[in-house]
Design a protein around this motif. Structure first.
Motif, PDB file in Angstrom:
ATOM      1  N   UNK A  12       0.695 -10.233   0.634  1.00 32.65           N
ATOM      2  CA  UNK A  12       0.351  -8.960  -0.006  1.00 32.65           C
ATOM      3  C   UNK A  12      -0.457  -8.086   0.941  1.00 32.65           C
ATOM      4  N   UNK A  13      -1.419  -8.675   1.648  1.00 30.34           N
ATOM      5  CA  UNK A  13      -2.226  -7.903   2.601  1.00 30.34           C
ATOM      6  C   UNK A  13      -1.348  -7.377   3.726  1.00 30.34           C
ATOM      7  N   UNK A  14      -0.432  -8.195   4.221  1.00 26.38           N
ATOM      8  CA  UNK A  14       0.442  -7.774   5.308  1.00 26.38           C
ATOM      9  C   UNK A  14       1.353  -6.636   4.879  1.00 26.38           C
ATOM     10  N   UNK A  15       1.930  -6.734   3.696  1.00 26.23           N
ATOM     11  CA  UNK A  15       2.850  -5.692   3.218  1.00 26.23           C
ATOM     12  C   UNK A  15       2.088  -4.389   2.985  1.00 26.23           C
ATOM     13  N   UNK A  16       0.868  -4.452   2.458  1.00 22.27           N
ATOM     14  CA  UNK A  16       0.123  -3.232   2.160  1.00 22.27           C
ATOM     15  C   UNK A  16      -0.595  -2.656   3.368  1.00 22.27           C
ATOM     16  N   UNK A  17      -0.645  -3.348   4.497  1.00 24.42           N
ATOM     17  CA  UNK A  17      -1.388  -2.839   5.642  1.00 24.42           C
ATOM     18  C   UNK A  17      -0.532  -2.001   6.576  1.00 24.42           C
ATOM     19  N   UNK A  18       0.746  -1.936   6.363  1.00 28.40           N
ATOM     20  CA  UNK A  18       1.622  -1.162   7.245  1.00 28.40           C
ATOM     21  C   UNK A  18       1.452   0.332   7.025  1.00 28.40           C
ATOM     22  N   UNK A  19       2.037   1.095   7.913  1.00 25.44           N
ATOM     23  CA  UNK A  19       1.945   2.555   7.750  1.00 25.44           C
ATOM     24  C   UNK A  19       2.721   3.010   6.517  1.00 25.44           C
TER      25      UNK A  19
END
Length: 108
Positions: free
Chosen positions: A95-102
């Protein structure tokens, strides 16, 4: 009326009966608790919820029934909880990885 005592057929006279001692035998073998064994197996196979439930059931039954398999139940619990924590950590990381993108620009 007869003067014979009323005993059941083939029963010894209670006045002359010797108390019977139990036959000498080897100590009884403790049986293996199956939920404890299955907890270890499902923990190894990374089926965490099943391993956790069976591990708790196994510990209770081993203590109550005086069976063997406590180590299997504990191993199943440890592997089950480690698998559960790893799964939650992986989901949080995803979840953190998916939400941290541009974020793509939006145009209306």
């Amino acid at each position: 009326m007869s003067s014979q005592p009323a005993f059941a057929p083939y029963s010894p006279d209670p006045a002359t009966a010797q108390p019977s001692s139990p036959p000498a035998s080897a100590p009884a073998r403790r049986t293996l608790n199956m939920p404890a064994l299955f907890a270890a197996i499902t923990g190894i196979l990374l089926i965490s919820p099943v391993a956790i439930v069976l591990g708790h059931i196994g510990i209770v039954q081993v203590r109550r029934r005086r069976q063997s398999g406590l180590v299997f139940a504990i191993v199943g619990l440890i592997l089950g909880y480690l698998g559960f924590v790893a799964t939650v950590a992986a989901l949080v990381a995803l979840v953190v990885f998916v939400n941290s993108g541009p974020t793509p620009p939006t145009t209306f």
